[in-house]
Design a protein around this motif. Structure first.
Motif, PDB file in Angstrom:
ATOM      1  N   GLY A   8      50.793  26.371  46.462  1.00 42.68           N
ATOM      2  CA  GLY A   8      51.234  26.776  45.128  1.00 42.68           C
ATOM      3  C   GLY A   8      52.402  27.742  45.205  1.00 42.68           C
ATOM      4  N   SER A  10      52.386  31.034  44.540  1.00 38.42           N
ATOM      5  CA  SER A  10      52.047  32.348  45.092  1.00 38.42           C
ATOM      6  C   SER A  10      51.149  32.264  46.313  1.00 38.42           C
ATOM      7  N   VAL A  29      42.268  31.383  50.993  1.00 40.67           N
ATOM      8  CA  VAL A  29      43.498  31.540  50.223  1.00 40.67           C
ATOM      9  C   VAL A  29      44.394  32.498  50.991  1.00 40.67           C
ATOM     10  N   VAL A  56      54.110  22.444  45.597  1.00 38.64           N
ATOM     11  CA  VAL A  56      55.046  22.548  44.474  1.00 38.64           C
ATOM     12  C   VAL A  56      56.190  23.478  44.873  1.00 38.64           C
ATOM     13  N   ASP A 102      50.795  19.312  41.760  1.00 40.98           N
ATOM     14  CA  ASP A 102      49.459  19.910  41.627  1.00 40.98           C
ATOM     15  C   ASP A 102      48.820  19.460  40.308  1.00 40.98           C
ATOM     16  N   PHE A 123      44.623  27.485  35.973  1.00 43.68           N
ATOM     17  CA  PHE A 123      45.036  28.883  35.819  1.00 43.68           C
ATOM     18  C   PHE A 123      45.501  29.467  37.135  1.00 43.68           C
ATOM     19  N   GLY A 124      46.781  29.288  37.426  1.00 40.30           N
ATOM     20  CA  GLY A 124      47.356  29.862  38.648  1.00 40.30           C
ATOM     21  C   GLY A 124      48.489  30.785  38.269  1.00 40.30           C
ATOM     22  N   THR A 125      49.544  30.769  39.054  1.00 37.49           N
ATOM     23  CA  THR A 125      50.754  31.538  38.738  1.00 37.49           C
ATOM     24  C   THR A 125      51.218  31.155  37.339  1.00 37.49           C
ATOM     25  N   ALA A 126      51.278  29.838  37.115  1.00 37.92           N
ATOM     26  CA  ALA A 126      51.476  29.310  35.765  1.00 37.92           C
ATOM     27  C   ALA A 126      50.136  28.791  35.269  1.00 37.92           C
ATOM     28  N   PRO A 148      48.964  36.857  35.956  1.00 37.96           N
ATOM     29  CA  PRO A 148      49.789  37.784  36.754  1.00 37.96           C
ATOM     30  C   PRO A 148      51.227  37.847  36.242  1.00 37.96           C
ATOM     31  N   GLY A 219      42.893  29.795  40.424  1.00 38.98           N
ATOM     32  CA  GLY A 219      42.313  31.082  40.811  1.00 38.98           C
ATOM     33  C   GLY A 219      41.780  31.921  39.669  1.00 38.98           C
ATOM     34  N   ASP A 220      42.343  31.777  38.457  1.00 37.95           N
ATOM     35  CA  ASP A 220      41.905  32.601  37.332  1.00 37.95           C
ATOM     36  C   ASP A 220      41.024  31.848  36.328  1.00 37.95           C
TER      37      ASP A 220
HETATM   38  N1  LIG Z   1      40.991  34.832  47.102  1.00 36.23           N
HETATM   39  C1  LIG Z   1      42.019  34.903  46.247  1.00 36.23           C
HETATM   40  N2  LIG Z   1      43.267  35.183  46.702  1.00 36.23           N
HETATM   41  C2  LIG Z   1      44.298  35.231  45.863  1.00 36.23           C
HETATM   42  N3  LIG Z   1      44.190  35.018  44.538  1.00 36.23           N
HETATM   43  C3  LIG Z   1      42.987  34.765  44.034  1.00 36.23           C
HETATM   44  C4  LIG Z   1      41.850  34.656  44.850  1.00 36.23           C
HETATM   45  N4  LIG Z   1      40.798  34.351  44.059  1.00 36.23           N
HETATM   46  C5  LIG Z   1      41.269  34.281  42.805  1.00 36.23           C
HETATM   47  N5  LIG Z   1      42.577  34.550  42.765  1.00 36.23           N
HETATM   48  C6  LIG Z   1      43.396  34.549  41.556  1.00 36.23           C
HETATM   49  O1  LIG Z   1      44.080  33.321  41.559  1.00 36.23           O
HETATM   50  C7  LIG Z   1      45.357  33.432  40.980  1.00 36.23           C
HETATM   51  C8  LIG Z   1      46.283  32.509  41.721  1.00 36.23           C
HETATM   52  O2  LIG Z   1      45.955  31.229  41.325  1.00 36.23           O
HETATM   53  P1  LIG Z   1      46.039  29.963  42.258  1.00 36.23           P
HETATM   54  O3  LIG Z   1      45.653  30.378  43.618  1.00 36.23           O
HETATM   55  O4  LIG Z   1      45.285  28.925  41.572  1.00 36.23           O
HETATM   56  O5  LIG Z   1      47.502  29.492  42.189  1.00 36.23           O
HETATM   57  P2  LIG Z   1      48.903  30.006  42.742  1.00 36.23           P
HETATM   58  O6  LIG Z   1      49.143  29.551  44.120  1.00 36.23           O
HETATM   59  O7  LIG Z   1      49.107  31.442  42.440  1.00 36.23           O
HETATM   60  O8  LIG Z   1      49.830  29.288  41.761  1.00 36.23           O
HETATM   61  P3  LIG Z   1      50.067  27.788  41.501  1.00 36.23           P
HETATM   62  O9  LIG Z   1      49.687  27.621  40.078  1.00 36.23           O
HETATM   63  O10 LIG Z   1      51.510  27.635  41.709  1.00 36.23           O
HETATM   64  O11 LIG Z   1      49.231  26.977  42.415  1.00 36.23           O
HETATM   65  C9  LIG Z   1      45.737  34.876  41.077  1.00 36.23           C
HETATM   66  O12 LIG Z   1      46.168  35.300  39.814  1.00 36.23           O
HETATM   67  C10 LIG Z   1      44.450  35.604  41.438  1.00 36.23           C
HETATM   68  O13 LIG Z   1      44.056  36.453  40.379  1.00 36.23           O
END
Ligand SMILES: Nc1ncnc2c1ncn2[C@@H]1O[C@H](COP(=O)(O)OP(=O)(O)OP(=O)(O)O)[C@@H](O)[C@H]1O
Ligand SMILES: CC(C)(CO)[C@@H](O)C(=O)NCCC(=O)O
Ligand SMILES: [K+]
Length: 249
Positions: A8, A10, A29, A56, A102, A123-126, A148, A219-220
């Motif tokens: 992803g 982040s 993660v 992505v 994704d 619910f991720g970065t976006a 975030p 993640g969220d």
């Molecule tokens: N073990 C963890 N490590 C990091 N983030 C976590 C973890 N558990 C939950 N989170 C939450 O997950 C969110 C990140 O979401 P996720 O990992 O789904 O996607 P991402 O890689 O940030 O973004 P993308 O949407 O591009 O995949 C963060 O805002 C954080 O609050």
């Protein structure tokens, strides 16, 4: 064993499956390629043979990660690529290659698990929403900033909004109007998140009545599971789609 990666913006989500391709052995993660290599450095234990991944990130970033994986572990790597149609689902984008991979995999996984209409919320970065009708037609979706990004934009672009992560966590004890900056911001962003989710549900109801499944992933996802009690929280939904898009012959 088989290495699965969801790269992803982040974080990189990883997991290792037994050679049977179904039983997860370990996962995690990490926030960088190098942290991933460290997590997997115990590779003797895993005896990685194959890897499938979705990214992505830019092609250059993904190429570089793939090169490291081949170099360090000698795995063969299968990458998810855009498709107009797969597993009964028709990509709804005007330009199918522009739909985030994704999102594509999560909605493939969702349609497969639901065997019918579904709304996939990630619910991720976006934050993303995707609508798939019962006949497999992807109707499109929505993208907005995740938690975030929302809070960091406020912290970055104002002079008087400053607080730490501990205070942020405490602010989520309730959703009452905030009496401190941290409460006001954290609860405000949370209400935006929930409002977004409720609007998606309303739209899905307009399309399909009660006949659809809601999936929460990313993640969220737990931040909103309370407002959609009937939703299925499937943290590994992208991996469900990844296995469909990259079968390891
Ligand atoms: N073990 C963890 N490590 C990091 N983030 C976590 C973890 N558990 C939950 N989170 C939450 O997950 C969110 C990140 O979401 P996720 O990992 O789904 O996607 P991402 O890689 O940030 O973004 P993308 O949407 O591009 O995949 C963060 O805002 C954080 O609050
Ligand atoms: C929206 C994100 C960032 C969610 O991870 C990703 O799916 C992406 O970069 N998509 C490309 C743009 C689009 O899907 O229209
Ligand atoms: K994601």
């Amino acid at each position: 064993m088989i290495l699965e990666l969801d790269c992803g913006n982040s974080f990189i989500k990883w997991r290792v499956l037994r050679a049977d391709g179904v039983t997860p052995v370990e996962g995690g993660v990490v926030s960088s390629d190098s942290d991933l290599l460290v997590s997997l450095s115990n590779a003797e234990k895993f005896q990685l043979k194959k890897c499938r991944l979705v990214s992505v990130r830019t092609p250059e970033e993904t190429d570089s990660l793939v090169a490291s994986l081949v170099d360090v572990f000698g795995v063969s790597v299968a990458r998810a690529v855009p498709a107009r149609e797969m597993a009964g689902v028709k990509n709804g984008y005007q330009d199918y290659e522009r739909l985030g991979l994704d999102r594509w995999l999560a909605l493939l996984g969702g349609y497969h698990l639901a065997s019918g209409a579904c709304l996939v919320l990630d619910f991720g970065t976006a934050i993303t929403a995707d609508f798939v009708a019962a006949d497999g037609e992807h109707l499109g979706g929505f993208i907005c900033p995740g938690m975030p990004l929302m809070r960091n934009q406020l912290r970055t672009h104002t002079r008087r909004i400053r607080y730490d992560d501990m205070a942020a966590e405490r602010a989520h004890e309730s959703l009452a109007p905030g009496r401190t900056t941290v409460e006001a911001v954290e609860r405000g962003c949370m209400l935006m998140l929930r409002g977004f989710v409720l609007t998606q549900l309303e739209l899905a109801r307009q399309y399909w009545g009660k006949d659809f499944v809601v999936f929460l992933t990313g993640g969220d996802a737990n931040l909103v599971s309370g407002v959609v009690p009937d939703a299925k929280v499937v943290p590994d939904l992208v991996f469900v789609g990844l296995a469909m898009a990259c079968p390891l012959s």
